[in-house]
Each structure stands twice: as structure tokens, then as C-alpha cells.
Scaffold this active site. Structure first.
Site, PDB file in Angstrom:
ATOM      1  N   LYS A 121       0.950  -1.079   0.081  1.00  0.00           N
ATOM      2  CA  LYS A 121      -0.053   0.144  -0.006  1.00  0.00           C
ATOM      3  C   LYS A 121       0.733   1.185   0.001  1.00  0.00           C
ATOM      4  CE  LYS A 121      -2.835   0.772   3.721  1.00  0.00           C
ATOM      5  NZ  LYS A 121      -2.823   1.927   4.174  1.00  0.00           N
ATOM      6  N   ARG A 151       2.908   6.111  -3.046  1.00  0.00           N
ATOM      7  CA  ARG A 151       3.969   6.879  -3.533  1.00  0.00           C
ATOM      8  C   ARG A 151       4.145   6.699  -5.199  1.00  0.00           C
ATOM      9  NH1 ARG A 151       4.022   5.627   1.676  1.00  0.00           N
ATOM     10  NH2 ARG A 151       5.327   6.702   3.243  1.00  0.00           N
ATOM     11  N   GLY A 175      -5.376   7.774   5.337  1.00  0.00           N
ATOM     12  CA  GLY A 175      -4.679   8.697   6.074  1.00  0.00           C
ATOM     13  C   GLY A 175      -3.349   9.045   5.238  1.00  0.00           C
ATOM     14  N   ARG A 216      -9.344  11.444  12.500  1.00  0.00           N
ATOM     15  CA  ARG A 216      -7.719  11.363  12.724  1.00  0.00           C
ATOM     16  C   ARG A 216      -6.970  12.451  12.801  1.00  0.00           C
ATOM     17  NH1 ARG A 216      -5.690   6.419   9.023  1.00  0.00           N
ATOM     18  NH2 ARG A 216      -4.036   6.637  10.637  1.00  0.00           N
ATOM     19  N   GLN A 272       4.577   8.863   7.615  1.00  0.00           N
ATOM     20  CA  GLN A 272       3.666   9.700   6.773  1.00  0.00           C
ATOM     21  C   GLN A 272       4.017  11.263   7.067  1.00  0.00           C
ATOM     22  OE1 GLN A 272      -0.431   8.853   8.329  1.00  0.00           O
ATOM     23  NE2 GLN A 272      -0.258   6.976   6.834  1.00  0.00           N
ATOM     24  N   ASP A 325       1.923  -1.408  11.632  1.00  0.00           N
ATOM     25  CA  ASP A 325       0.535  -1.962  11.138  1.00  0.00           C
ATOM     26  C   ASP A 325       0.295  -3.212  11.464  1.00  0.00           C
ATOM     27  OD1 ASP A 325       0.144   0.539   9.929  1.00  0.00           O
ATOM     28  OD2 ASP A 325       0.859   0.037   8.061  1.00  0.00           O
ATOM     29  N   LYS A 376      -4.666   5.357  14.580  1.00  0.00           N
ATOM     30  CA  LYS A 376      -4.734   4.556  13.433  1.00  0.00           C
ATOM     31  C   LYS A 376      -6.253   4.634  13.176  1.00  0.00           C
ATOM     32  CE  LYS A 376      -0.319   3.692  12.897  1.00  0.00           C
ATOM     33  NZ  LYS A 376       0.489   4.365  11.961  1.00  0.00           N
ATOM     34  N   ARG A 430      -7.674  -3.735   9.434  1.00  0.00           N
ATOM     35  CA  ARG A 430      -6.530  -4.699   9.941  1.00  0.00           C
ATOM     36  C   ARG A 430      -7.358  -5.424  11.163  1.00  0.00           C
ATOM     37  NH1 ARG A 430      -2.586  -3.743   6.554  1.00  0.00           N
ATOM     38  NH2 ARG A 430      -1.976  -1.484   6.191  1.00  0.00           N
TER      39      ARG A 430
END
Ligand code: S3P
Length: 747
Positions: free
Chosen positions: A332, A337, A405, A433, A480, A626, A653, A699
Site C-alpha cells: 500500500k 507513492r 490517511g 484522525r 507519513q 501496522d 490509526k 486490519r
């Protein structure tokens, strides 16, 4: 109908329904309601004697006739006459001086009807509820009546400020009895929406068929018209008189849509004339994405689900072994990117292995909104036609990034340096968030960013600011935040450097180098300076170790199991999960380790093993950030206690992953102690089943699916809708390796 003598809407069955107009919609409504037995009597009114006779014969109504007199004894009247006949019908009803009767209509355009009601009654009577079922068929007339016509279709009701609550509740309930989903919209907005989504396409379909037909009088050309023509023009077989009425009634809204479309069509014409393939590709790729998004809404209602509280449940059945060789979807972080840097590069970037999950698709959409032509994704292949660092265009409206996010935070860095203003919005989960972690340092560089209360999205980013490079010491270990500042640094005067308190994923730095942009990395500091350029390249996205982690833990905890996870990215800033599982005693080996486009990849073989509880070393926390939800499941199955600290980032998260996991584990009978920055899990006890909530966190949903391998009862996982953000084919791969997880949609 005058409002005097109002009576409360009685939810108990009523006496008499009168449906005026026995065409397809009126007759289908009458037939459906009659079958529910909600009214003692269902009567029809239609000027056509034949329709009346057929309606009685086909048991669509109890009785039908051509006089509105029967309305005097009605509890509810439904006006289903053609739109242009509505005014006359209203005048006749007015003369009857009805009282206390609920009246609704089914017309496809509303502004003109509302005007007629105002003129005739002096107000919109409180018991009058404007309604419009979004359902139909190319067939027309009473013989086409279908009691199921409205099931799972939307019905739009347009209440006025003075509409009586009981009348509204009654009409809503009637539609719901027929299985429809009721939504509310004001009259003007209704007409605009329908002009765009229904009236304009009908006009085009009628227009195209006629245009071709009149040029080919013997209709010879249609012999060669295959699926495309048939699909595009299906609706040209609709009722011409009804559509003639609709265009006359909703002319203003239709004209606005038609003018906008004519302008766009003219631009397409110019592109064809000038052989402007780039323009055509832009239009077609954007349209394809939009059409696929729409098909998904129709197919599985995913996007509507999140808005309307539909629940997507996973049912994970207990037990099983895990066996096989699988390849999980693309990474991901790298997928995001690749689109961002590919867009900012000069020339073409060809990507393979792209993650076709909703988060990464949101990034594609964002850049398409900003004028970048992006082909695909198709079987993981994407081609980005880069526009260079200064080639982005303002998006036509707010950029919606869904649940992602990463998209919001990384994009903010880029947008802060653009010459135009932008707004970034997200779904309900993302809107909670924290964004100050990027807004604050970006402001220090000179950016102008507004957030909602407490630094939450949406973000409004003002363009035209001159950014200045700086050295930023990050207060938290976040890739991030680091990436956001580095991306802003591509535009900021001088040098921009970021220092991280602990190593975090370095895909941005690696990929910038891959695009030929100089980046310096010295220990904890990454540095860029503006004034260089990115050059389009080829990218092969490895499988996502964060997705592989679910099957790594599954193979560890299920008896007699062995899986091979192919071509997984094992960038050293991502392999905390491997180190932690090994410390817990996992039987895990890396095979065929090699480098692809600057990233290490390997096949990961995992066999069942008896895990033991450990104290998780703090330096591994950011490297496995994660993977903790599924590591908690490993800990629950391990002998002894597992202790995690220094992991407060887990609380911000997609959900508060410490609390949400602790709640779910408690349901399964696993003892935990929640700490402000971590958790203690008492492993090795038998696990039961039960209902757990993923709180929209992909998740969490996948982790509890894995837990079922060791549970004694099924685990029902609510709110699993977002699994598609990172792992669209999770359930298929579960099935392939022998896990028994299925999905169930419900209201
Ligand atoms: C990501 C960084 C991590 C991670 C997220 C993806 C990235 O977030 O949790 O799933 O692609 O840079 P933080 O930077 O908030 O730790």
C-alpha cells in the site's frame, strides 16, 4: 386536503388507498401495496376504461373507475398521472375540498409541480408529500405492473418546511413496505440531480438513435450495431409521451445539464479533430474509474453502506489448517507513492503490482482530479503520464480521499506548495484522525492550512505560498509525517531535513532516488533540496508485508500448517513483524531474497509452531506498526504473557487499535490489561467465539478472521467494510489456504 382537522398518522393498517393513474408506476404501486394487505381497499382511477378493466382483472386494484369522486373516502391518495396531466388532476382534487387526506405523487420532476400546487391550493398543504421512486422499465402501462418494481430502489421524498410529520411518516412507511429505500432531498436539488443522472442520458439515447435512424432510412446500419449501441441506447425504448412530459416539465434543470455537457462534447470534438490523444485518454480513464466506482456501488453497495450504516459482517468459522502458496496484493505505501511521484515526474511511469485497494485508488483519483492522466489499474498495471513538479492543476472540487490517511497526509505536503487552493476530505473514520502532526510543521515552512476543530479533516490548503526549507525534529515516529515534509521540501527554498526519533519506513526516500531526485540519508536524518526534477521510471510493487502478516500469523497458530508468501517486500524498515514472530519462536524462513527496483523482496515460508509470550522490544515497534492487531492474536495463542509498550501511535490509526483489539479479545475470553501506550496479553488460554466489532478498521477485521483458526466457536466480525481499502481479495485468499471466512451484508 386543506390542513384543518389534522389527525395523527396511525401506523395501524388503513382503510382506503386511491391510486390515480394506472400506468406502470401507479399500477405497480397499487399492486405491491394491495399484496401487503395494509389497506382494506385499494382503488384505482384512470381515464382509460380499458386500463381500469385490466387493473381489476389482474387484481392490481379492488376496483377501478374514471371518476375522482372515490377520493372523498380515501385515507391516502397517490397521484401517478403523467406529469403534464398533474395540474388538471390537482384542480379537480381541489374542487372536492378533501380534508385530512394524505396525498403524495410519483412524478420525476418537482419544481413545476410544486408551483402548480402553490397556485391551486395557495400553499403546499401539510398533508402533501412530494415523492419520486427511482425505478422504471422500458415497458409501460397497467399490464407491465410489477409489485417488486420498487424493491431495493431509492425513493426520494421532498418534504416542505410545513409538511406534517405524520403524513411524511405514512408515505415513507408505504414505500418501505414495498422494499424501497427512502431518502430526502429538497425539490430544487431533486430536479438538478435527476436532470443529470436520468433526464440527460435519456435525451442523449433518444437523440442518438433518431440521428442514426433518420440518416439510414432502411435502418441497415443497425445490423452492424453490437453491444455498445445496445447498451448505450437501451433507454431509447422508454415511453416517448412520458419523456416528452418530463423534458417540458423540468426544462430549466435539463438545459443547465445539457449546456455543460455540450461544452464537454465540444472539447472532445476538438480533441478528436486535433488528434489530442492525451486529452482523450484523460477523459476515458477518468470515466472508466467513475463507471467502475458506480458499478461497485450497484454490485455490493460498499460506498453506500458506510454512509447508511449497512453492516458488512465477516463470519469466521472455527478451526482449520493453513496450507499453500499465495501472493498477497501490492504494498500500500509503495503504491501510493508510485502514483504521487509518477505524477510529479517528467515522462511516463509504468507500474506493475499496484494495489487495487480503495486507499490506493483514492490516490489515483486525487491525481486524476488534478489533471494527471493515469491509465489503469488493470491487473496491477498502471501508467502515469507525469506532469512535472509544476504541472498539477486545481481539482474541480474538494479532493475526497476516503479512508486513506496516507493520501491525506502525503498530499498535504505537496498541495501546500501549489499555486492553487485545495480542500482534502475523507470518510467518517479519517475525519476523526489527527492532522496537526502535518499541519504544524507545514505551517512552520510557510504553508497556510486550515483544519476542522482539534486539527481534524477536512483540510483547506491555501495555494500560492512560498515555502522555506527547515530542519524538522519529529516528535513521533511517523513515515507519513516524514514523507509529507520531504514532499513539501521538493518545492521549499533551500534544504529540508527531517529527523526521526526511531526508524520508520523509507519508501519515499528510496523512490525519490529511483526517480532520479537526490536525497541524502544520514542515520535518522533524511534531506532534500528543491530545484531538481523527477524522471519517469518503471516500478515493480512487491507484495505488502502488512497483508502477508495475517497469513504469517495464521500459519504459526493453526496446527499442521505451512504457507509460502511469495514476493513479499522485506524492506528493513518494515520487517518488525518477522523479528517479533521469530522472538516468539515462530518457524519462519526467507527464501529467494533479491532486490527489485531498490526494494528487497523474498518468499516467506511459515510453519505451525508453539509461540511463547515476550516483551516486545521498543525499537521494533515502528517497524511493525501496522501488524500489531494480528500480532495480538499471535500473543493470545502464545504460552505466557506478551507485553507491548511505547506504542501509543496505535491509538490514532484507523481505530484505537489497543482498545478495539482488547475489547474483541475480551469477547473471545482472552485476558488483557490495557496500558496508555500498549497492552499486556495473557496468552495460551482457550479462545471462544462471539461478536466483535472492527470499528471500520480493515486490519482489526482481518486479525479476528485469523483468530478463528484457534477459536472454539464462530467469530462474527461487524463493520468489516474497509477490508477492501488494503486487501480487496482477502476472503478469496483465506479460502485458498483453508480458512473459513465468509461475508454477509445486512442493514
Ligand atoms: C504509512 C505509514 C504508517 C502506517 C500507514 C502507512 C505510510 O503511518 O501506519 O499504514 O505509507 O507512510 P504513520 O506514519 O502514521 O506511522
Amino acid at each position: 386536503m386543506p390542513s384543518k382537522g389534522k389527525r395523527l398518522f396511525d401506523p395501524a393498517p388503513m382503510q382506503r388507498l386511491v391510486v390515480v393513474g394506472l400506468g406502470l408506476i401507479g399500477a405497480s404501486f397499487a399492486k405491491g401495496v394491495k399484496q401487503t394487505g395494509y389497506f382494506s381497499e385499494v382503488l384505482g382511477v384512470d381515464l382509460n376504461q380499458n386500463s381500469c378493466r385490466l387493473a381489476e382483472q389482474l387484481a392490481i386494484v379492488d376496483q377501478a373507475g374514471d371518476s375522482l369522486e372515490v377520493c372523498r373516502t380515501a385515507d391516502v391518495i397517490v397521484l401517478a398521472v403523467p406529469i403534464l396531466a398533474m395540474e388538471k388532476t390537482l384542480q379537480q382534487l381541489h374542487q372536492l375540498e378533501l380534508q385530512q387526506v394524505i396525498v403524495t405523487d410519483v412524478g420525476s420532476s418537482k419544481t413545476q409541480l410544486r408551483q402548480a400546487v402553490l397556485e391551486i391550493f395557495g400553499e403546499v398543504p401539510p398533508e402533501f408529500v412530494f415523492g419520486h421512486p427511482i425505478a422504471g422499465s422500458e415497458k409501460s402501462g397497467v399490464t407491465a405492473a410489477n409489485a417488486e418494481l420498487f424493491a431495493q430502489h431509492k425513493v426520494i421524498l421532498s418534504p416542505e418546511p410545513n409538511t406534517q410529520a405524520q403524513a411524511l411518516a405514512c408515505v415513507k412507511q408505504l414505500w418501505e413496505l414495498l422494499g424501497a429505500e427512502v431518502e430526502f432531498m429538497d425539490v430544487e436539488y431533486h430536479d438538478q440531480v435527476l436532470a443529470a443522472t436520468s433526464h440527460l442520458p435519456h435525451l442523449l439515447a433518444f437523440g442518438l438513435v433518431d440521428s442514426l435512424a433518420k440518416r439510414n432510412e432502411n435502418l441497415e446500419i443497425f445490423r452492424y450495431a453490437a453491444g455498445g449501441f445496445r447498451d448505450f441506447t437501451r433507454i431509447a425504448a422508454s415511453d416517448p409521451v412520458m419523456w416528452h412530459d418530463i423534458f417540458l416539465a423540468n426544462s430549466e434543470a435539463v438545459l443547465a445539464q445539457l449546456d455543460a455537457f455540450t461544452h464537454d462534447l465540444q472539447q472532445l470534438r476538438t480533441a478528436v479533430a486535433e488528434h489530442d490523444g492525451h486529452y482523450l485518454l484523460g477523459v476515458f480513464t477518468r470515466a472508466k474509474m467513475a463507471r467502475e466506482h458506480f458499478s461497485k456501488i450497484l454490485a455490493r453497495r460498499a460506498y453506500v453502506d458506510t454512509m447508511q450504516n449497512h453492516d458488512l459482517k465477516f463470519i469466521a468459522n472455527p478451526g482449520g489448517h493453513v496450507q499453500g502458496t499465495i501472493r498477497v496484493p501490492g504494498d500500500k505505501s509503495i503504491s501510493h507513492r508510485s502514483i504521487m511521484l509518477g505524477s510529479l515526474a517528467e515522462g511516463k511511469t509504468e507500474i506493475e503490482g499496484f494495489l487495487e485497494g480503495e486507499d490506493a485508488l483514492a490516490t489515483i483519483q486525487a491525481f486524476r482530479d488534478m489533471g494527471v492522466v493515469i491509465e489503469g489499474p488493470q491487473e496491477g498495471r498502471v501508467v502515469v503520464h507525469g506532469v512535472g513538479l509544476h504541472g498539477l492543476k486545481p481539482a474541480p472540487g474538494p479532493i475526497y480521499v476516503g479512508n486513506s490517511g496516507t493520501t491525506m497526509r502525503l498530499l498535504s505536503g505537496l498541495l501546500a506548495a501549489q499555486p492553487f487552493d485545495s480542500t482534502l476530505t475523507g470518510d467518517a473514520s479519517l475525519s476523526k484522525r489527527p492532522m496537526n502532526r502535518i499541519a504544524k510543521p507545514l505551517r512552520e515552512m510557510g504553508a497556510v492550512i486550515e483544519t476542522a476543530a482539534e486539527g481534524r479533516p477536512p483540510l483547506t490548503i491555501r495555494g500560492g505560498q512560498k515555502l522555506t526549507g527547515m530542519h524538522y525534529q519529529m516528535p513521533m515516529a511517523s513515515a507519513q509525517v516524514k514523507s509529507c515534509i520531504l514532499l513539501a521540501g521538493l518545492y521549499a527554498g533551500g534544504e529540508t531535513s527531517v529527523e526521526e526519533p526511531a526508524p520508520t519506513r523509507d519508501h519515499t526516500e528510496r523512490m525519490l532516488s529511483g526517480f532520479g531526485y537526490p536525497v541524502e540519508v544520514h542515520g535518522a536524518i533524511s534531506k532534500v533540496e528543491s530545484g531538481h526534477k523527477l524522471t519517469g521510471t518503471k516500478i515493480e510493487v512487491p507484495s505488502d508485508i502488512s497483508s502477508a502478516a495475517f497469513f504469517m500469523v495464521a500459519a504459526c497458530i493453526a496446527p499442521n500448517s505451512e504457507v509460502v508468501l511469495e514476493h513479499v517486500g522485506i524492506n528493513p524498515t518494515r520487517t518488525g513483524v518477522i523479528d517479533i514472530l521469530r522472538l516468539m519462536g515462530a518457524d519462519l524462513s526467507l527464501e529467494r531474497v533479491h532486490e527489485v527496483g531498490g526494494e528487497l523482496v523474498a518468499d516467506i515460508r511459515v510453519r505451525s509452531s508453539q509461540l511463547k509470550g515476550i516483551e516486545i522490544p521498543s525499537d521494533l515497534v515502528p517497524l511493525a506498526i501496522d501488524e500489531f492487531p494480528v500480532l495480538f492474536i499471535a500473543a493470545a495463542c502464545a504460552e505466557g504473557k506478551t507485553v507491548l509498550r511505547d506504542a501509543e501511535e496505535l491509538r490514532v490509526k484507523e481505530s484505537d487499535r489497543i482498545q478495539v483489539m482488547a475489547d474483541g479479545l475480551a469477547t473471545l475470553g482472552v485476558k488483557t490489561e490495557v496500558l496508555p501506550d500498549g497492552i499486556v496479553i495473557e496468552g495460551g488460554q482457550p479462545m471462544g467465539g462471539g461478536e466483535v466489532w472492527a470499528h471500520g478498521d480493515h486490519r482489526i477485521a482481518m486479525s479476528f478472521s485469523v483468530a478463528a483458526l484457534r477459536a472454539s466457536q464462530p467469530i462474527i466480525i461487524h463493520d468489516a467494510i474497509h477490508v477492501a481499502t488494503s486487501f480487496p481479495d482477502f476472503l478469496q485468499l483465506c479460502e485458498k489456504v483453508g480458512m473459513h471466512v465468509s461475508e454477509e451484508h445486512s442493514l
